[in-house]
Design a protein around this motif. Structure first.
Motif, PDB file in Angstrom:
ATOM      1  N   TRP A 117       0.859  -1.184   0.000  1.00  0.00           N
ATOM      2  CA  TRP A 117       0.000   0.000   0.000  1.00  0.00           C
ATOM      3  C   TRP A 117       0.895   1.232   0.000  1.00  0.00           C
ATOM      4  O   TRP A 117       1.854   1.320   0.779  1.00  0.00           O
ATOM      5  CB  TRP A 117      -0.898   0.033   1.225  1.00  0.00           C
ATOM      6  CG  TRP A 117      -2.047  -0.914   1.171  1.00  0.00           C
ATOM      7  CD1 TRP A 117      -2.125  -2.157   1.729  1.00  0.00           C
ATOM      8  CD2 TRP A 117      -3.300  -0.699   0.506  1.00  0.00           C
ATOM      9  NE1 TRP A 117      -3.346  -2.726   1.448  1.00  0.00           N
ATOM     10  CE2 TRP A 117      -4.085  -1.832   0.696  1.00  0.00           C
ATOM     11  CE3 TRP A 117      -3.836   0.360  -0.242  1.00  0.00           C
ATOM     12  CZ2 TRP A 117      -5.387  -1.968   0.187  1.00  0.00           C
ATOM     13  CZ3 TRP A 117      -5.119   0.234  -0.746  1.00  0.00           C
ATOM     14  CH2 TRP A 117      -5.868  -0.921  -0.546  1.00  0.00           C
ATOM     15  N   ARG A 130       0.733   5.750  -0.638  1.00  0.00           N
ATOM     16  CA  ARG A 130      -0.175   6.890  -0.602  1.00  0.00           C
ATOM     17  C   ARG A 130       0.523   8.124  -1.163  1.00  0.00           C
ATOM     18  O   ARG A 130       1.747   8.232  -1.119  1.00  0.00           O
ATOM     19  CB  ARG A 130      -0.664   7.156   0.826  1.00  0.00           C
ATOM     20  CG  ARG A 130       0.414   7.618   1.810  1.00  0.00           C
ATOM     21  CD  ARG A 130      -0.170   7.708   3.204  1.00  0.00           C
ATOM     22  NE  ARG A 130       0.812   8.177   4.188  1.00  0.00           N
ATOM     23  CZ  ARG A 130       0.598   8.238   5.483  1.00  0.00           C
ATOM     24  NH1 ARG A 130      -0.587   7.842   5.985  1.00  0.00           N
ATOM     25  NH2 ARG A 130       1.520   8.691   6.297  1.00  0.00           N
ATOM     26  N   ARG A 132       4.764  10.117  -3.820  1.00  0.00           N
ATOM     27  CA  ARG A 132       4.132   8.880  -3.365  1.00  0.00           C
ATOM     28  C   ARG A 132       5.072   8.173  -2.386  1.00  0.00           C
ATOM     29  O   ARG A 132       6.278   8.088  -2.622  1.00  0.00           O
ATOM     30  CB  ARG A 132       3.835   7.980  -4.558  1.00  0.00           C
ATOM     31  CG  ARG A 132       2.883   6.848  -4.250  1.00  0.00           C
ATOM     32  CD  ARG A 132       2.442   6.142  -5.518  1.00  0.00           C
ATOM     33  NE  ARG A 132       1.693   7.022  -6.403  1.00  0.00           N
ATOM     34  CZ  ARG A 132       1.072   6.612  -7.501  1.00  0.00           C
ATOM     35  NH1 ARG A 132       1.101   5.320  -7.838  1.00  0.00           N
ATOM     36  NH2 ARG A 132       0.425   7.473  -8.264  1.00  0.00           N
ATOM     37  N   ASP A 155      -2.815  11.777   7.397  1.00  0.00           N
ATOM     38  CA  ASP A 155      -2.999  10.532   6.651  1.00  0.00           C
ATOM     39  C   ASP A 155      -3.822  10.756   5.384  1.00  0.00           C
ATOM     40  O   ASP A 155      -3.974   9.836   4.580  1.00  0.00           O
ATOM     41  CB  ASP A 155      -3.698   9.477   7.517  1.00  0.00           C
ATOM     42  CG  ASP A 155      -2.851   9.032   8.692  1.00  0.00           C
ATOM     43  OD1 ASP A 155      -3.414   8.888   9.799  1.00  0.00           O
ATOM     44  OD2 ASP A 155      -1.635   8.816   8.503  1.00  0.00           O
ATOM     45  N   ALA A 213      -4.784  11.300   1.835  1.00  0.00           N
ATOM     46  CA  ALA A 213      -4.038  11.022   0.607  1.00  0.00           C
ATOM     47  C   ALA A 213      -4.869  10.102  -0.281  1.00  0.00           C
ATOM     48  O   ALA A 213      -5.887   9.561   0.160  1.00  0.00           O
ATOM     49  CB  ALA A 213      -2.706  10.350   0.919  1.00  0.00           C
ATOM     50  N   TYR A 273      -4.738   6.542  -1.695  1.00  0.00           N
ATOM     51  CA  TYR A 273      -4.057   5.303  -1.326  1.00  0.00           C
ATOM     52  C   TYR A 273      -4.091   4.339  -2.515  1.00  0.00           C
ATOM     53  O   TYR A 273      -5.155   4.095  -3.102  1.00  0.00           O
ATOM     54  CB  TYR A 273      -4.713   4.679  -0.105  1.00  0.00           C
ATOM     55  CG  TYR A 273      -4.309   5.373   1.176  1.00  0.00           C
ATOM     56  CD1 TYR A 273      -4.774   6.650   1.472  1.00  0.00           C
ATOM     57  CD2 TYR A 273      -3.451   4.763   2.087  1.00  0.00           C
ATOM     58  CE1 TYR A 273      -4.392   7.305   2.635  1.00  0.00           C
ATOM     59  CE2 TYR A 273      -3.066   5.408   3.254  1.00  0.00           C
ATOM     60  CZ  TYR A 273      -3.536   6.688   3.506  1.00  0.00           C
ATOM     61  OH  TYR A 273      -3.149   7.327   4.666  1.00  0.00           O
ATOM     62  N   GLY A 287      -6.298   3.667  -7.248  1.00  0.00           N
ATOM     63  CA  GLY A 287      -6.259   4.512  -6.059  1.00  0.00           C
ATOM     64  C   GLY A 287      -7.625   4.770  -5.463  1.00  0.00           C
ATOM     65  O   GLY A 287      -8.648   4.719  -6.160  1.00  0.00           O
TER      66      GLY A 287
END
Length: 123
Positions: free
Chosen positions: A36, A38, A45, A90, A92, A94, A116
């Motif tokens: 994973w 983000r 990224r 957090d 973003a 993903y 995403g």
């Protein structure tokens, strides 16, 4: 052709939880890594977590250790990212990705990517 489809993103308040899913298909080998990543607006990224298909070994970025948990359901060919104690930072998009030959969070090692899913954490 490997295909990855993410789901589960959304809007959540700080301190809340979300679970992302990555449905994977098309693997022609049993040994691979699903990760994973983000990407926040204006930022590069970055890797969040990964899991090995062979032994379940996991790895986390320091920024999410103790809050996020990665797991896999082999029968469903799905990898999950459970995100707890979410913070505004957090927020973003993903991405789920697959690496056929290496393990870890080096973005250059991942050959296949999903489209995403947006995660937004409000303060």
């Amino acid at each position: 052709e490997v295909q990855l489809v993410e789901s589960g993103g959304g809007l959540v308040q700080a301190g809340g939880s979300l679970r992302l899913s990555c449905a994977a298909s098309g693997f022609t080998r049993d040994d691979y890594t699903v990760g994973w990543f983000r990407q926040a607006p204006g930022k590069e990224r970055e890797g969040v977590s990964c899991i090995s298909s062979t032994n379940g070994r996991t790895h986390y970025a320091d920024s999410v250790k103790g809050r996020f948990s990665i797991s896999s359901d082999i029968a469903k060919n799905t990898v999950y990212l459970q995100m707890n104690s979410l913070k505004p930072e957090d927020t973003a998009v993903y991405y789920c990705a697959a690496a056929l030959w290496n393990y870890g969070l080096d973005i250059e090692e991942y050959e296949y990517w999903g489209q995403g899913t947006q995660v937004t954490v409000s303060s």
